[in-house]
Design a protein around this motif. Structure first.
Motif, PDB file in Angstrom:
ATOM      1  N   UNK A 195       0.829  -1.206   0.000  1.00  9.99           N
ATOM      2  CA  UNK A 195       0.000   0.000   0.000  1.00  9.99           C
ATOM      3  C   UNK A 195       0.866   1.259   0.000  1.00  9.99           C
ATOM      4  N   UNK A 196       1.928   1.217   0.798  1.00 10.90           N
ATOM      5  CA  UNK A 196       2.849   2.362   0.845  1.00 10.90           C
ATOM      6  C   UNK A 196       3.490   2.601  -0.522  1.00 10.90           C
ATOM      7  N   UNK A 197       3.956   1.527  -1.169  1.00  9.79           N
ATOM      8  CA  UNK A 197       4.611   1.684  -2.462  1.00  9.79           C
ATOM      9  C   UNK A 197       3.626   2.127  -3.540  1.00  9.79           C
ATOM     10  N   UNK A 198       2.403   1.565  -3.502  1.00  7.71           N
ATOM     11  CA  UNK A 198       1.390   1.964  -4.477  1.00  7.71           C
ATOM     12  C   UNK A 198       1.059   3.444  -4.308  1.00  7.71           C
ATOM     13  N   UNK A 199       0.856   3.852  -3.050  1.00  6.00           N
ATOM     14  CA  UNK A 199       0.534   5.256  -2.791  1.00  6.00           C
ATOM     15  C   UNK A 199       1.687   6.167  -3.180  1.00  6.00           C
ATOM     16  N   UNK A 200       2.919   5.749  -2.873  1.00  4.95           N
ATOM     17  CA  UNK A 200       4.079   6.574  -3.194  1.00  4.95           C
ATOM     18  C   UNK A 200       4.293   6.662  -4.695  1.00  4.95           C
ATOM     19  N   UNK A 201       4.135   5.518  -5.392  1.00  2.00           N
ATOM     20  CA  UNK A 201       4.293   5.530  -6.847  1.00  2.00           C
ATOM     21  C   UNK A 201       3.238   6.416  -7.495  1.00  2.00           C
ATOM     22  N   UNK A 202       2.002   6.298  -7.011  1.00  2.00           N
ATOM     23  CA  UNK A 202       0.941   7.159  -7.549  1.00  2.00           C
ATOM     24  C   UNK A 202       1.217   8.621  -7.222  1.00  2.00           C
ATOM     25  N   UNK A 203       1.736   8.870  -6.018  1.00  2.00           N
ATOM     26  CA  UNK A 203       2.085  10.229  -5.614  1.00  2.00           C
ATOM     27  C   UNK A 203       3.130  10.825  -6.552  1.00  2.00           C
ATOM     28  N   UNK A 204       4.059   9.968  -7.003  1.00  2.53           N
ATOM     29  CA  UNK A 204       5.109  10.424  -7.922  1.00  2.53           C
ATOM     30  C   UNK A 204       4.663  10.383  -9.379  1.00  2.53           C
ATOM     31  N   UNK A 205       3.433   9.924  -9.607  1.00  2.00           N
ATOM     32  CA  UNK A 205       2.928   9.878 -10.973  1.00  2.00           C
ATOM     33  C   UNK A 205       3.379   8.679 -11.768  1.00  2.00           C
ATOM     34  N   UNK A 217      -3.034   9.912  -5.672  1.00  7.08           N
ATOM     35  CA  UNK A 217      -2.925  11.028  -6.606  1.00  7.08           C
ATOM     36  C   UNK A 217      -3.623  12.259  -6.037  1.00  7.08           C
ATOM     37  N   UNK A 218      -4.755  12.049  -5.359  1.00  9.02           N
ATOM     38  CA  UNK A 218      -5.468  13.172  -4.755  1.00  9.02           C
ATOM     39  C   UNK A 218      -4.600  13.890  -3.729  1.00  9.02           C
ATOM     40  N   UNK A 219      -3.879  13.119  -2.920  1.00 10.03           N
ATOM     41  CA  UNK A 219      -3.001  13.730  -1.922  1.00 10.03           C
ATOM     42  C   UNK A 219      -1.937  14.579  -2.601  1.00 10.03           C
ATOM     43  N   UNK A 220      -1.364  14.042  -3.674  1.00 11.77           N
ATOM     44  CA  UNK A 220      -0.303  14.763  -4.372  1.00 11.77           C
ATOM     45  C   UNK A 220      -0.820  16.018  -5.069  1.00 11.77           C
ATOM     46  N   UNK A 221      -1.863  15.869  -5.851  1.00 16.24           N
ATOM     47  CA  UNK A 221      -2.317  16.960  -6.692  1.00 16.24           C
ATOM     48  C   UNK A 221      -3.002  18.078  -5.917  1.00 16.24           C
ATOM     49  N   UNK A 222      -3.544  17.750  -4.729  1.00 14.06           N
ATOM     50  CA  UNK A 222      -4.287  18.755  -3.970  1.00 14.06           C
ATOM     51  C   UNK A 222      -3.487  19.366  -2.824  1.00 14.06           C
ATOM     52  N   UNK A 223      -2.247  18.935  -2.647  1.00 13.08           N
ATOM     53  CA  UNK A 223      -1.477  19.411  -1.495  1.00 13.08           C
ATOM     54  C   UNK A 223      -1.197  20.909  -1.549  1.00 13.08           C
ATOM     55  N   UNK A 227      -4.035  24.319   2.890  1.00 12.11           N
ATOM     56  CA  UNK A 227      -4.473  25.320   3.865  1.00 12.11           C
ATOM     57  C   UNK A 227      -5.795  25.969   3.467  1.00 12.11           C
ATOM     58  N   UNK A 228      -6.129  25.914   2.198  1.00 16.58           N
ATOM     59  CA  UNK A 228      -7.367  26.524   1.722  1.00 16.58           C
ATOM     60  C   UNK A 228      -8.526  25.532   1.788  1.00 16.58           C
ATOM     61  N   UNK A 229      -8.282  24.304   1.301  1.00 18.48           N
ATOM     62  CA  UNK A 229      -9.323  23.278   1.240  1.00 18.48           C
ATOM     63  C   UNK A 229      -8.696  21.967   1.715  1.00 18.48           C
ATOM     64  N   UNK A 230      -8.594  21.767   3.037  1.00 16.05           N
ATOM     65  CA  UNK A 230      -7.858  20.608   3.550  1.00 16.05           C
ATOM     66  C   UNK A 230      -8.509  19.264   3.258  1.00 16.05           C
ATOM     67  N   UNK A 231      -9.842  19.217   3.064  1.00 15.75           N
ATOM     68  CA  UNK A 231     -10.510  17.928   2.906  1.00 15.75           C
ATOM     69  C   UNK A 231     -10.054  17.187   1.654  1.00 15.75           C
ATOM     70  N   UNK A 232      -9.605  17.893   0.653  1.00 15.77           N
ATOM     71  CA  UNK A 232      -9.149  17.239  -0.573  1.00 15.77           C
ATOM     72  C   UNK A 232      -7.884  16.422  -0.346  1.00 15.77           C
ATOM     73  N   UNK A 233      -7.137  16.743   0.705  1.00 15.08           N
ATOM     74  CA  UNK A 233      -5.915  16.013   1.048  1.00 15.08           C
ATOM     75  C   UNK A 233      -6.137  15.116   2.256  1.00 15.08           C
ATOM     76  N   UNK A 234      -6.781  15.644   3.284  1.00 17.52           N
ATOM     77  CA  UNK A 234      -6.936  14.911   4.542  1.00 17.52           C
ATOM     78  C   UNK A 234      -7.792  13.662   4.359  1.00 17.52           C
ATOM     79  N   UNK A 235      -8.880  13.742   3.593  1.00 19.12           N
ATOM     80  CA  UNK A 235      -9.782  12.603   3.441  1.00 19.12           C
ATOM     81  C   UNK A 235      -9.100  11.398   2.801  1.00 19.12           C
ATOM     82  N   UNK A 236      -8.488  11.514   1.622  1.00 18.10           N
ATOM     83  CA  UNK A 236      -7.816  10.338   1.056  1.00 18.10           C
ATOM     84  C   UNK A 236      -6.627   9.868   1.890  1.00 18.10           C
ATOM     85  N   UNK A 237      -5.922  10.809   2.528  1.00 19.02           N
ATOM     86  CA  UNK A 237      -4.779  10.410   3.356  1.00 19.02           C
ATOM     87  C   UNK A 237      -5.246   9.572   4.546  1.00 19.02           C
ATOM     88  N   UNK A 238      -6.332   9.989   5.194  1.00 21.74           N
ATOM     89  CA  UNK A 238      -6.862   9.227   6.330  1.00 21.74           C
ATOM     90  C   UNK A 238      -7.358   7.850   5.897  1.00 21.74           C
TER      91      UNK A 238
END
Length: 261
Positions: A195-205, A217-223, A227-238
């Protein structure tokens, strides 16, 4: 039922249900709005291109879960015969031939291996599954070989050989069965690592499109809008954290229950 098992089932239940049923519940995407906004009919706001975050969350879990499970299964499917063959062989040269190349691969960091091999594979979930499996095979094979070596030295194995039993019956029927606890404990760690490698590979594209509906990808692209819209990052990360935590809780509970019996 044990509290740890219930806790693990509860923790993993939400992300797993979203991963399996989310695409069926997502429906058609609504009209895009402004990027990184809250409200406006979007329960979790919008992402970096104005898409509904909840819709992306419902669509984005299946790829992460399917690739991680597929990569783990493929890694064991390839590592198990190698590890068993190395443990049961009476030919030192064969054991060296099987295990030394894996030692070389272990010296290469997983992400570096993924980056190097990704250039030769077409993008997509199948290629990403193969990449993550290749990164996990060396370590899995060594653990299987170490666990099988003890069982292979027992008198029962020699008795099976003298009786003319097939390699399959000796390796899988006896030695393989003695590895169930070891494999169960390692499977939790291996799946978490996948899961870590899949998430990291997707994070790196790597292996997925940069605008794909994927939790990593959501965590990467929305980071950039954290500070403006945290749910786009916090939700998939959680959800990714809940998957890994729930897997380990369930594996620990299962091992403890088996030990009591």
């Amino acid at each position: 039922m044990r509290p740890r098992f219930l806790l693990g089932a509860l923790v993993i239940g939400v992300p797993l249900a979203l991963a399996l049923l989310g695409p069926l519940l997502a429906g058609e995407p609504g009209p895009r709005g402004a990027s990184f906004t809250l409200g406006g009919g979007h329960w979790l706001g919008t992402d970096f291109v104005g898409r509904d975050v909840l819709h992306q969350v419902l669509l984005g879990g299946r790829s992460v879960v399917v690739v991680a499970l597929g990569a783990t299964a493929l890694a064991y499917g390839l590592a198990l015969p190698v590890g068993l063959a190395a443990a049961l062989t009476h030919r030192p040269w064969l054991e060296e031939l099987l295990m030394r190349p894996l030692d070389v691969l272990l010296a290469v960091p997983s992400l570096l291996m993924i980056l190097l091999v990704a250039a030769a594979l077409p993008p997509g979930p199948a290629g990403l599954t193969l990449l993550v499996a290749l990164a996990n095979i060396p370590d899995a094979a060594r653990i299987i070989r170490a666990g099988a070596a003890e069982a292979a030295s027992r008198p029962a194995v020699e008795a099976l050989r003298l009786q003319g039993e097939t390699w399959w019956r000796t390796a899988v029927g006896y030695v393989g069965r003695s590895l169930t606890r070891t494999l169960a404990a390692d499977a939790g760690v291996r799946l978490t690592g996948a899961l870590y490698l899949v998430a990291t590979a997707a994070f790196l594209g790597i292996g997925v499109a940069p605008d794909a509906a994927d939790w990593a990808v959501m965590v990467d692209r929305n980071r950039t809008g954290l500070l403006v819209q945290p749910w786009a990052v916090v939700t998939p990360a959680l959800l990714i954290v809940a998957l890994t935590l729930g897997i380990n809780l369930l594996v620990d509970a299962g091992l403890k229950a088996r030990k009591r019996t």
